[in-house]
Design an enzyme around this catalytic site. Structure first.
Site, mmCIF file in Angstrom:
data_model
loop_
_atom_site.group_PDB
_atom_site.id
_atom_site.type_symbol
_atom_site.label_atom_id
_atom_site.label_comp_id
_atom_site.label_asym_id
_atom_site.label_seq_id
_atom_site.Cartn_x
_atom_site.Cartn_y
_atom_site.Cartn_z
ATOM 1 N N ASP A 37 12.784 -38.159 -77.913
ATOM 2 C CA ASP A 37 12.681 -38.629 -76.473
ATOM 3 C C ASP A 37 11.394 -38.112 -75.703
ATOM 4 O OD1 ASP A 37 13.408 -39.544 -73.913
ATOM 5 O OD2 ASP A 37 15.448 -39.512 -74.507
ATOM 6 N N ASP A 61 7.182 -40.242 -78.162
ATOM 7 C CA ASP A 61 6.948 -41.337 -77.575
ATOM 8 C C ASP A 61 6.948 -42.490 -78.368
ATOM 9 O OD1 ASP A 61 5.692 -43.775 -76.138
ATOM 10 O OD2 ASP A 61 3.949 -42.528 -75.576
ATOM 11 N N TYR A 169 12.925 -57.578 -69.827
ATOM 12 C CA TYR A 169 13.987 -56.763 -70.217
ATOM 13 C C TYR A 169 14.701 -58.016 -71.151
ATOM 14 C CZ TYR A 169 18.156 -53.990 -70.663
ATOM 15 O OH TYR A 169 18.915 -53.198 -71.247
ATOM 16 N N LYS A 173 15.072 -57.484 -75.090
ATOM 17 C CA LYS A 173 16.164 -57.366 -75.906
ATOM 18 C C LYS A 173 16.576 -58.604 -76.871
ATOM 19 C CE LYS A 173 17.094 -53.263 -74.381
ATOM 20 N NZ LYS A 173 17.243 -52.041 -75.309
ATOM 21 N N THR A 204 24.584 -45.443 -67.377
ATOM 22 C CA THR A 204 23.415 -44.660 -67.750
ATOM 23 C C THR A 204 22.293 -44.390 -66.402
ATOM 24 O OG1 THR A 204 22.145 -46.454 -68.402
ATOM 25 C CG2 THR A 204 23.816 -45.728 -69.921
#
Length: 264
Positions: A37, A61, A169, A173, A204
């Site tokens: 992460d 990264d 987004y 996805k 989240t």
């Protein structure tokens, strides 16, 4: 024995959210964990260690090819092999935070006609290209080992549901979903399974503050029949299923823990 006893799992985006939940749940089932992460994953590693398993955090990264390769290489150096991978690193917008709230207050927020090309590229670079490079590094190591493995990509219900103002987004996805199918096909006879999990709205950091915005929350719940947010632990259970032998005949598939979004 746990479902992942003796396995080694590499998890990107493991510092928080779904990635952290997967790290802890997999450890509970016997896996040692390597967390990748950009954010500090030390807290996640400590949670893993509390289960009695080993954990390593590697600052990663996922938009860097070298970092993705180095993450897997470190896993092998530390534990000798890699058996499971979860590509959970992702962003909602180029700025990071969710666009769910923004779309409620700005009528043209993020619409393609006004969208910055750089912003579009940034989301695809993290959410799609980063997943591809993570998967590739994992698959190359698994092929070299000759012992098979399981790769799980975190997609989204937005891979199948178009959301106005969220073109980067949704597109990224949807790309993850197709990447999963292609890699599942390519590796099907090599003992490596590649599947995806496409969560609905989940508690989240990506959607932090959603419940405090009445209009945004109502919009999210309007396509969620169970009328609540998912929990990272619930998404981790789907990932655990795909990681283990219970899903030995699954590849190129996507599971949707999404509160009933696809019941219609």
């Amino acid at each position: 024995m746990g479902a992942l006893e003796g396995k080694v799992a590499v998890i990107t985006g493991g510092a928080s959210g779904i990635g952290r939940a997967c790290a802890v749940r997999f450890a509970e089932e016997g896996a040692d964990i390597v967390i990748g992460d950009l954010a500090d994953g030390t807290a996640s590693a400590k949670l893993v260690e509390q289960t009695g398993r080993r954990a390593v955090f590697v600052r990663t990264d996922t938009t860097s090819e070298a970092d993705c390769d180095a993450l897997v290489r470190r896993a092998v150096e530390e534990f000798g092999h890699v058996d499971v991978g979860v590509a959970a690193a992702g962003i909602a917008t180029a700025a990071g935070p969710s666009n769910v709230q923004t779309r409620q207050t700005e009528t043209d927020a993020g619409l393609v006609v006004g969208l910055s090309v750089d912003d579009f590229r940034r989301v695809l670079e993290v959410n799609l290209v980063g997943v591809m490079m993570t998967d590739r590094a994992l698959a190359r190591q698994m092929l070299a080992q000759g012992t098979g493995g399981s790769i799980i990509n975190i997609a989204s219900s937005a891979a199948r549901i178009p959301l106005a103002g969220a073109a980067p987004y949704c597109t990224s996805k949807a790309g993850v979903w197709m990447l999963t199918k292609v890699m599942g096909l390519e590796l099907a006879q090599r003992g490596i399974r590649v599947n995806a999990v496409g969560p609905g709205y989940t508690e989240t950091p990506m959607i932090e503050g959603l419940e405090d915005n009445a209009a945004a929350y109502a919009s999210a719940m309007s396509i969620t029949p169970m009328n609540r947010l998912g929990r990272p632990s619930e998404i981790a259970e789907a990932c655990l299923f795909l990681a283990g032998e219970s899903a030995s005949f699954f590849t190129g598939e996507i599971l949707h823990p999404a509160g009933g979004q696809f019941t219609g």
